[in-house]
Scaffold this motif. Structure first.
Motif, PDB file in Angstrom:
ATOM      1  N   THR A   1     -61.283 -32.317  31.547  1.00 24.48           N
ATOM      2  CA  THR A   1     -62.520 -31.778  30.981  1.00 24.48           C
ATOM      3  C   THR A   1     -63.610 -31.670  32.037  1.00 24.48           C
ATOM      4  O   THR A   1     -64.383 -30.711  32.054  1.00 24.48           O
ATOM      5  CB  THR A   1     -62.997 -32.672  29.820  1.00 24.48           C
ATOM      6  OG1 THR A   1     -61.975 -32.735  28.824  1.00 24.48           O
ATOM      7  CG2 THR A   1     -64.269 -32.111  29.195  1.00 24.48           C
TER       8      THR A   1
ATOM      9  N   GLU B   1     -63.095 -28.678  34.203  1.00 25.11           N
ATOM     10  CA  GLU B   1     -63.446 -27.497  33.412  1.00 25.11           C
ATOM     11  C   GLU B   1     -64.957 -27.359  33.281  1.00 25.11           C
ATOM     12  O   GLU B   1     -65.505 -26.248  33.385  1.00 25.11           O
ATOM     13  CB  GLU B   1     -62.788 -27.602  32.037  1.00 25.11           C
ATOM     14  CG  GLU B   1     -62.920 -26.356  31.184  1.00 25.11           C
ATOM     15  CD  GLU B   1     -62.103 -26.442  29.909  1.00 25.11           C
ATOM     16  OE1 GLU B   1     -62.254 -25.561  29.054  1.00 25.11           O
ATOM     17  OE2 GLU B   1     -61.307 -27.399  29.771  1.00 25.11           O
TER      18      GLU B   1
ATOM     19  N   THR C   1     -67.152 -24.285  34.733  1.00 22.87           N
ATOM     20  CA  THR C   1     -67.921 -23.492  33.762  1.00 22.87           C
ATOM     21  C   THR C   1     -69.399 -23.443  34.137  1.00 22.87           C
ATOM     22  O   THR C   1     -70.010 -22.366  34.144  1.00 22.87           O
ATOM     23  CB  THR C   1     -67.757 -24.085  32.353  1.00 22.87           C
ATOM     24  OG1 THR C   1     -66.374 -24.032  31.974  1.00 22.87           O
ATOM     25  CG2 THR C   1     -68.579 -23.318  31.338  1.00 22.87           C
TER      26      THR C   1
ATOM     27  N   ASP D   1     -55.567 -23.207  21.488  1.00 24.70           N
ATOM     28  CA  ASP D   1     -56.399 -23.039  22.683  1.00 24.70           C
ATOM     29  C   ASP D   1     -55.758 -22.070  23.669  1.00 24.70           C
ATOM     30  O   ASP D   1     -56.443 -21.216  24.253  1.00 24.70           O
ATOM     31  CB  ASP D   1     -56.608 -24.398  23.370  1.00 24.70           C
ATOM     32  CG  ASP D   1     -57.424 -25.357  22.530  1.00 24.70           C
ATOM     33  OD1 ASP D   1     -58.076 -24.907  21.571  1.00 24.70           O
ATOM     34  OD2 ASP D   1     -57.396 -26.569  22.826  1.00 24.70           O
TER      35      ASP D   1
ATOM     36  N   ASN E   1     -55.950 -18.493  22.294  1.00 30.24           N
ATOM     37  CA  ASN E   1     -57.323 -17.979  22.414  1.00 30.24           C
ATOM     38  C   ASN E   1     -57.650 -17.602  23.846  1.00 30.24           C
ATOM     39  O   ASN E   1     -58.322 -16.592  24.108  1.00 30.24           O
ATOM     40  CB  ASN E   1     -58.320 -19.028  21.912  1.00 30.24           C
ATOM     41  CG  ASN E   1     -58.300 -19.181  20.403  1.00 30.24           C
ATOM     42  OD1 ASN E   1     -57.732 -18.355  19.694  1.00 30.24           O
ATOM     43  ND2 ASN E   1     -58.904 -20.243  19.906  1.00 30.24           N
ATOM     44  N   ALA E   2     -57.181 -18.408  24.800  1.00 27.81           N
ATOM     45  CA  ALA E   2     -57.460 -18.127  26.206  1.00 27.81           C
ATOM     46  C   ALA E   2     -56.745 -16.867  26.674  1.00 27.81           C
ATOM     47  O   ALA E   2     -57.303 -16.062  27.430  1.00 27.81           O
ATOM     48  CB  ALA E   2     -57.047 -19.321  27.066  1.00 27.81           C
TER      49      ALA E   2
ATOM     50  N   ASN F   1     -67.866 -13.959  31.382  1.00 33.60           N
ATOM     51  CA  ASN F   1     -66.891 -14.313  30.349  1.00 33.60           C
ATOM     52  C   ASN F   1     -65.459 -14.112  30.840  1.00 33.60           C
ATOM     53  O   ASN F   1     -64.563 -14.889  30.488  1.00 33.60           O
ATOM     54  CB  ASN F   1     -67.138 -13.486  29.086  1.00 33.60           C
ATOM     55  CG  ASN F   1     -68.417 -13.886  28.369  1.00 33.60           C
ATOM     56  OD1 ASN F   1     -68.910 -15.005  28.547  1.00 33.60           O
ATOM     57  ND2 ASN F   1     -68.970 -12.985  27.582  1.00 33.60           N
TER      58      ASN F   1
ATOM     59  N   LEU G   1     -64.730 -16.978  33.100  1.00 33.46           N
ATOM     60  CA  LEU G   1     -64.569 -18.201  32.307  1.00 33.46           C
ATOM     61  C   LEU G   1     -63.255 -18.217  31.536  1.00 33.46           C
ATOM     62  O   LEU G   1     -62.745 -19.298  31.202  1.00 33.46           O
ATOM     63  CB  LEU G   1     -65.735 -18.348  31.321  1.00 33.46           C
ATOM     64  CG  LEU G   1     -67.090 -18.714  31.922  1.00 33.46           C
ATOM     65  CD1 LEU G   1     -68.173 -18.708  30.853  1.00 33.46           C
ATOM     66  CD2 LEU G   1     -67.032 -20.070  32.614  1.00 33.46           C
ATOM     67  N   SER G   2     -62.685 -17.049  31.257  1.00 41.77           N
ATOM     68  CA  SER G   2     -61.404 -17.019  30.551  1.00 41.77           C
ATOM     69  C   SER G   2     -60.300 -17.645  31.392  1.00 41.77           C
ATOM     70  O   SER G   2     -59.354 -18.233  30.856  1.00 41.77           O
ATOM     71  CB  SER G   2     -61.037 -15.579  30.166  1.00 41.77           C
ATOM     72  OG  SER G   2     -60.788 -14.784  31.317  1.00 41.77           O
TER      73      SER G   2
ATOM     74  N   GLN H   1     -60.779 -21.339  30.922  1.00 36.20           N
ATOM     75  CA  GLN H   1     -60.309 -21.688  29.583  1.00 36.20           C
ATOM     76  C   GLN H   1     -58.784 -21.759  29.557  1.00 36.20           C
ATOM     77  O   GLN H   1     -58.199 -22.697  28.992  1.00 36.20           O
ATOM     78  CB  GLN H   1     -60.807 -20.654  28.575  1.00 36.20           C
ATOM     79  CG  GLN H   1     -60.402 -20.917  27.133  1.00 36.20           C
ATOM     80  CD  GLN H   1     -60.871 -19.811  26.192  1.00 36.20           C
ATOM     81  OE1 GLN H   1     -61.534 -18.863  26.603  1.00 36.20           O
ATOM     82  NE2 GLN H   1     -60.497 -19.920  24.930  1.00 36.20           N
TER      83      GLN H   1
ATOM     84  N   ALA I   1     -56.468 -25.029  28.886  1.00 39.41           N
ATOM     85  CA  ALA I   1     -55.597 -25.011  27.718  1.00 39.41           C
ATOM     86  C   ALA I   1     -54.154 -25.321  28.081  1.00 39.41           C
ATOM     87  O   ALA I   1     -53.417 -25.931  27.301  1.00 39.41           O
ATOM     88  CB  ALA I   1     -55.687 -23.646  27.034  1.00 39.41           C
TER      89      ALA I   1
END
Length: 470
Positions: free
Chosen positions: A174, A177, A181, A386, A389-390, A452, A455-456, A459, A463
């Motif tokens: 985390t 990440e 981020t 997760d 979504n990523a 974005n 950031l993907s 992510q 994930a």
């Protein structure tokens, strides 16, 4: 009886009862979990891989290649408070394991007493003068773990230690990440500030032009006021962006364990599009790679062991104790074998009625295990969500960024043509105002799309369980 004989006696009793004993707790069996054959990608497609190679197996330094970001991550992994707290919790649980495990072994103590006094002759006593007396003793006690009560408690403590170790790795993941981020968000704010300053310069030139034309009688005063509105709108954005940048620097300083201060952020390609066709591996790998899944399973194993603890308390408890000592009424006789004393004691207790306490403890432990099973399954399902979504974000944010680039190009040309038409007297300043505002908004939206998309990748990497490996 000397100390060696007492220890040997207790050890022999321990071995005899231990070998005859049993473990009433259930064996741990991993819950059945059906992993999907492939990850769900964008538009209900499936994303599969013929290879087990995965982005999640890569070291973070191979994923985040900007030297500025790498330096921030290294500092965070060394100084971050949450990570250091997680490390201390491991040490605390290690001590707890030692405390719980100690119940399985005999407790041996050594003691002694001494008395010395000088009595006056006038008392006329028969005691020697000076009076000296003392004793030395060794005692031991042990509760055999016949039903596995202490062994199960130790097992539960060990699994909690394992959970803490995986929790530390989850904090590490985390943290990596979060740093990535925050850094990408900071670079996006830098780009927005750069665009706003460039826009401010262009709008200042436009104000100068309209004032010149108005003074010559070519345009009305309203054009000047409209151009000033555009100028002041851009100018008002600058302090807001500077505020966000400085606060974002403070957020990064906190993550790396430093006091608030400036952060180096000048990399030109920080918001570059992520590589395409990234390896993702197969879904079942997440069960072994994601630290949050491993932590949940360790907690489940600890809950399973607690059922054995609760069951063992229904059975008899035996305690064995013994003591040996020597003593005398003079210095020369304290260690004489003639003054030895030896005793042994054994007791057996069986719970008969405790008002439903033992049954309630068993039901509680069983219900807790079922809760941990659900939590484990939920964590796995969340990992698949997760990752899906990523993958969707990686695809859709790329498409969004490509369309935003086309929009900015069109807005730039529309603004250029509007200014030419205005200077030639073919249109009013309202067209310039509209196209200029649209261009500024489009440029900011493009930065947001670039952020974005970058950031993907962060992510997806998180994930897939990447970033915690030392």
């Amino acid at each position: 009886m000397n100390l060696a004989k007492l220890v040997a006696l207790l050890g022999a009793a321990y071995g005899t009862v231990f070998l005859a004993g049993c473990n009433v707790g259930p064996k741990y069996v991993r819950p059945t979990n059906t992993a999907p054959p492939a990850f769900r990608g964008p538009d209900n497609t499936t994303v599969s891989s013929d290879s087990k190679a995965s982005l999640g197996d890569e070291d973070w330094s191979h994923v985040y290649k900007e030297p500025e970001l790498q330096d921030l991550i290294r500092k965070a992994l060394e100084h971050n408070y949450d990570l250091r707290i997680a490390a201390q919790r491991i040490l605390e649980q290690q001590a707890q394991v030692r405390i719980v495990r100690s119940q399985q072994f005999p407790a041996i103590t050594v003691g002694g007493t001494g008395l010395g006094a000088s009595l006056p002759d006038t008392l006329g006593t028969q005691f020697p003068n000076p009076l000296v007396a003392g004793s030395f003793s060794v005692s031991g006690s042990w509760t055999p773990d016949f039903w596995g009560l202490y062994r199960k408690q130790t097992e539960a403590a060990r699994k909690q230690l394992l959970a803490q170790q995986w929790a530390q790795r989850a904090v590490r993941l985390t943290l990596v990440e979060q740093v990535a981020t925050n850094y990408l968000q900071l670079r996006a704010l830098d780009r927005e500030l750069e665009i706003t300053r460039e826009t401010l310069k262009v709008r200042q030139d436009s104000v100068d032009l309209t004032r010149k034309l108005e003074s010559g009688g070519s345009v009305p005063l309203s054009d000047v006021r409209q151009s000033e509105q555009l100028l002041y709108t851009a100018a008002s954005q600058i302090p807001q962006l500077e505020e966000q940048i400085q606060q974002q620097e403070n957020a990064l300083s906190f993550l790396i364990g430093e006091n608030p201060g400036p952060i180096v952020h000048q990399a030109a390609n920080a918001l570059a599009p992520p590589p395409q066709d990234l390896p993702i591996g197969i879904p079942s790998q997440l069960l072994e790679r994601r630290p949050d899944i491993q932590q949940s399973e360790a907690q489940l194993m600890a809950a399973n062991a607690q059922i054995g603890v609760a069951r063992a308390q229904f059975f008899p408890s035996m305690t064995i104790s013994g003591s040996a000592g020597i003593g005398g009424d003079g210095l020369s006789s304290i260690f004489s074998t003639a003054g030895k004393t030896i005793y042994g004691l054994g007791s057996l207790t069986q719970p008969i009625f405790e008002g439903g306490k033992l049954k309630g403890q068993l039901q509680l432990s069983q219900a807790t295990k079922e809760e941990m099973v659900l939590n484990y399954q939920k964590t796995i399902a969340g990992a698949f969500r997760d990752t899906s979504n990523a993958l969707i974000a990686l695809n859709k944010q790329r498409a969004n960024r490509e369309q935003q680039e086309k929009l900015v190009s069109a807005a730039q040309d529309a603004t250029r043509l509007a200014r030419i038409r205005y200077q030639g007297g073919s249109t009013g300043y309202l067209e310039v105002l509209t196209t200029d505002s649209n261009l500024y908004t489009a440029e900011l939206n493009l930065v947001n799309a670039q952020q974005n998309e970058a950031l993907s990748l962060v992510q997806l990497y998180g994930a897939l369980g990447g970033g915690w490996q030392p």
